[in-house]
Motif scaffolding. Structure first.
Motif, PDB file in Angstrom:
ATOM      1  N   LYS A   1      22.274  62.374  23.696  1.00 45.90           N
ATOM      2  CA  LYS A   1      23.215  61.345  24.139  1.00 45.90           C
ATOM      3  C   LYS A   1      23.893  60.666  22.953  1.00 45.90           C
ATOM      4  O   LYS A   1      25.118  60.455  22.950  1.00 45.90           O
ATOM      5  CB  LYS A   1      22.462  60.320  24.979  1.00 45.90           C
ATOM      6  CG  LYS A   1      23.352  59.315  25.657  1.00 45.90           C
ATOM      7  CD  LYS A   1      22.528  58.402  26.557  1.00 45.90           C
ATOM      8  CE  LYS A   1      23.411  57.378  27.250  1.00 45.90           C
ATOM      9  NZ  LYS A   1      22.613  56.473  28.127  1.00 45.90           N
ATOM     10  N   ALA A   2      23.076  60.339  21.925  1.00 56.02           N
ATOM     11  CA  ALA A   2      23.657  59.717  20.733  1.00 56.02           C
ATOM     12  C   ALA A   2      24.617  60.674  20.029  1.00 56.02           C
ATOM     13  O   ALA A   2      25.700  60.273  19.580  1.00 56.02           O
ATOM     14  CB  ALA A   2      22.536  59.300  19.779  1.00 56.02           C
ATOM     15  N   LYS A   3      24.208  61.971  19.949  1.00 59.47           N
ATOM     16  CA  LYS A   3      25.086  62.945  19.313  1.00 59.47           C
ATOM     17  C   LYS A   3      26.379  63.122  20.092  1.00 59.47           C
ATOM     18  O   LYS A   3      27.472  63.195  19.505  1.00 59.47           O
ATOM     19  CB  LYS A   3      24.337  64.283  19.212  1.00 59.47           C
ATOM     20  CG  LYS A   3      25.066  65.342  18.425  1.00 59.47           C
ATOM     21  CD  LYS A   3      24.224  66.600  18.300  1.00 59.47           C
ATOM     22  CE  LYS A   3      24.953  67.675  17.506  1.00 59.47           C
ATOM     23  NZ  LYS A   3      24.138  68.919  17.383  1.00 59.47           N
ATOM     24  N   ALA A   4      26.255  63.171  21.428  1.00 59.87           N
ATOM     25  CA  ALA A   4      27.461  63.303  22.248  1.00 59.87           C
ATOM     26  C   ALA A   4      28.351  62.084  22.106  1.00 59.87           C
ATOM     27  O   ALA A   4      29.586  62.198  22.029  1.00 59.87           O
ATOM     28  CB  ALA A   4      27.066  63.507  23.712  1.00 59.87           C
ATOM     29  N   ALA A   5      27.725  60.883  22.053  1.00 58.66           N
ATOM     30  CA  ALA A   5      28.520  59.661  21.877  1.00 58.66           C
ATOM     31  C   ALA A   5      29.213  59.664  20.522  1.00 58.66           C
ATOM     32  O   ALA A   5      30.394  59.272  20.409  1.00 58.66           O
ATOM     33  CB  ALA A   5      27.610  58.434  22.025  1.00 58.66           C
ATOM     34  N   ALA A   6      28.486  60.116  19.468  1.00 57.48           N
ATOM     35  CA  ALA A   6      29.098  60.164  18.132  1.00 57.48           C
ATOM     36  C   ALA A   6      30.233  61.182  18.097  1.00 57.48           C
ATOM     37  O   ALA A   6      31.318  60.904  17.543  1.00 57.48           O
ATOM     38  CB  ALA A   6      28.032  60.527  17.096  1.00 57.48           C
ATOM     39  N   GLU A   7      29.973  62.369  18.698  1.00 60.65           N
ATOM     40  CA  GLU A   7      31.040  63.371  18.740  1.00 60.65           C
ATOM     41  C   GLU A   7      32.234  62.879  19.542  1.00 60.65           C
ATOM     42  O   GLU A   7      33.396  63.108  19.159  1.00 60.65           O
ATOM     43  CB  GLU A   7      30.490  64.672  19.342  1.00 60.65           C
ATOM     44  CG  GLU A   7      29.514  65.411  18.435  1.00 60.65           C
ATOM     45  CD  GLU A   7      28.975  66.662  19.088  1.00 60.65           C
ATOM     46  OE1 GLU A   7      29.317  66.896  20.267  1.00 60.65           O
ATOM     47  OE2 GLU A   7      28.224  67.405  18.420  1.00 60.65           O
ATOM     48  N   LEU A   8      31.938  62.187  20.661  1.00 60.58           N
ATOM     49  CA  LEU A   8      33.026  61.647  21.465  1.00 60.58           C
ATOM     50  C   LEU A   8      33.815  60.595  20.694  1.00 60.58           C
ATOM     51  O   LEU A   8      35.061  60.574  20.727  1.00 60.58           O
ATOM     52  CB  LEU A   8      32.463  61.047  22.760  1.00 60.58           C
ATOM     53  CG  LEU A   8      33.479  60.462  23.729  1.00 60.58           C
ATOM     54  CD1 LEU A   8      34.440  61.543  24.222  1.00 60.58           C
ATOM     55  CD2 LEU A   8      32.785  59.789  24.902  1.00 60.58           C
ATOM     56  N   ALA A   9      33.067  59.729  19.977  1.00 61.76           N
ATOM     57  CA  ALA A   9      33.746  58.703  19.178  1.00 61.76           C
ATOM     58  C   ALA A   9      34.585  59.344  18.073  1.00 61.76           C
ATOM     59  O   ALA A   9      35.728  58.923  17.816  1.00 61.76           O
ATOM     60  CB  ALA A   9      32.716  57.740  18.578  1.00 61.76           C
ATOM     61  N   ALA A  10      34.006  60.377  17.421  1.00 56.36           N
ATOM     62  CA  ALA A  10      34.756  61.043  16.349  1.00 56.36           C
ATOM     63  C   ALA A  10      35.990  61.744  16.909  1.00 56.36           C
ATOM     64  O   ALA A  10      37.096  61.645  16.336  1.00 56.36           O
ATOM     65  CB  ALA A  10      33.848  62.055  15.643  1.00 56.36           C
TER      66      ALA A  10
END
Length: 199
Positions: free
Chosen positions: A124-133
């Motif tokens: 979830k954190a990785k997806a959120a970071a990728e989404l933010a990026a």
């Protein structure tokens, strides 16, 4: 004839009585001259032998029971008790092993759940970071496109204003020439527009 045969029979009986065994005559005399009858077990003269045989048979049965049957029964009972105790011990060990395996399986399940939660949080954190990026990159791309569009619009506007100014100058020059009949130069029109814009 009958009278003659009777004394002869008595004489024969007397002769046989004279030759009878001594024990038989004593027994008959002890019982009042009557013939012996009944079971020998109830006659006292046989009790001594019966008691001896009773002791012999009791001793043989006792030895057989003590040396053969009772040890076999005790061995069977001990074997059965040992088999039951071994089965109970084995059942307890199997139960303990099953409980240990159940606890180990439960620990593995708990560990797997914890790892799954950790992986879910990490994903979830990785997806959120990728989404933010990706959102940031998309915002930057859109901003660049907007800046480029604004620059293009400003260029087109400046070009249009330049064209409008030229068209306005030519129109003003044509109108002045038509109204006054005199030719006006483009420099005079620009000076007049500049003066009007400054005012």
């Amino acid at each position: 004839m009958a009278a003659e045969t009777t004394p002869n029979a008595e004489a024969v009986g007397a002769e046989h009585g004279a030759h009878a065994p001594a024990g038989t005559t004593e027994v008959a005399a002890a019982h009042g001259g009557e013939a012996s009858g009944g079971l020998p077990q109830f006659r006292m003269e046989y009790w001594g032998g019966q008691i001896v045989w009773l002791f012999l048979i009791f001793a043989v049965l006792y030895i057989l029971l003590a040396k053969v049957f009772v040890p076999r029964l005790r061995k069977i009972q001990d074997t059965r008790a040992a088999t039951i105790a071994e089965a109970v011990t084995q059942a307890r060990s199997v139960q303990a092993e099953a409980e240990a395996q159940a606890k180990a399986a439960q620990a593995e399940i708990d560990d797997a759940r914890a790892r799954a939660r950790g992986l879910a949080v990490e994903a979830k954190a990785k997806a959120a970071a990728e989404l933010a990026a990706s959102q940031k990159a998309e915002d930057a791309r859109l901003q660049a496109q907007m800046d480029e569009a604004e620059a293009r619009i400003r260029g087109l506007r400046d070009q249009a204003m330049t064209n409008v100014r030229g068209i306005a100058g030519e129109t003003a020059q044509a109108m002045v020439e038509k109204l006054t009949g005199q030719k006006v130069t483009a420099a005079e029109i620009d000076a007049a527009l500049a003066a009007q814009g400054a005012a």
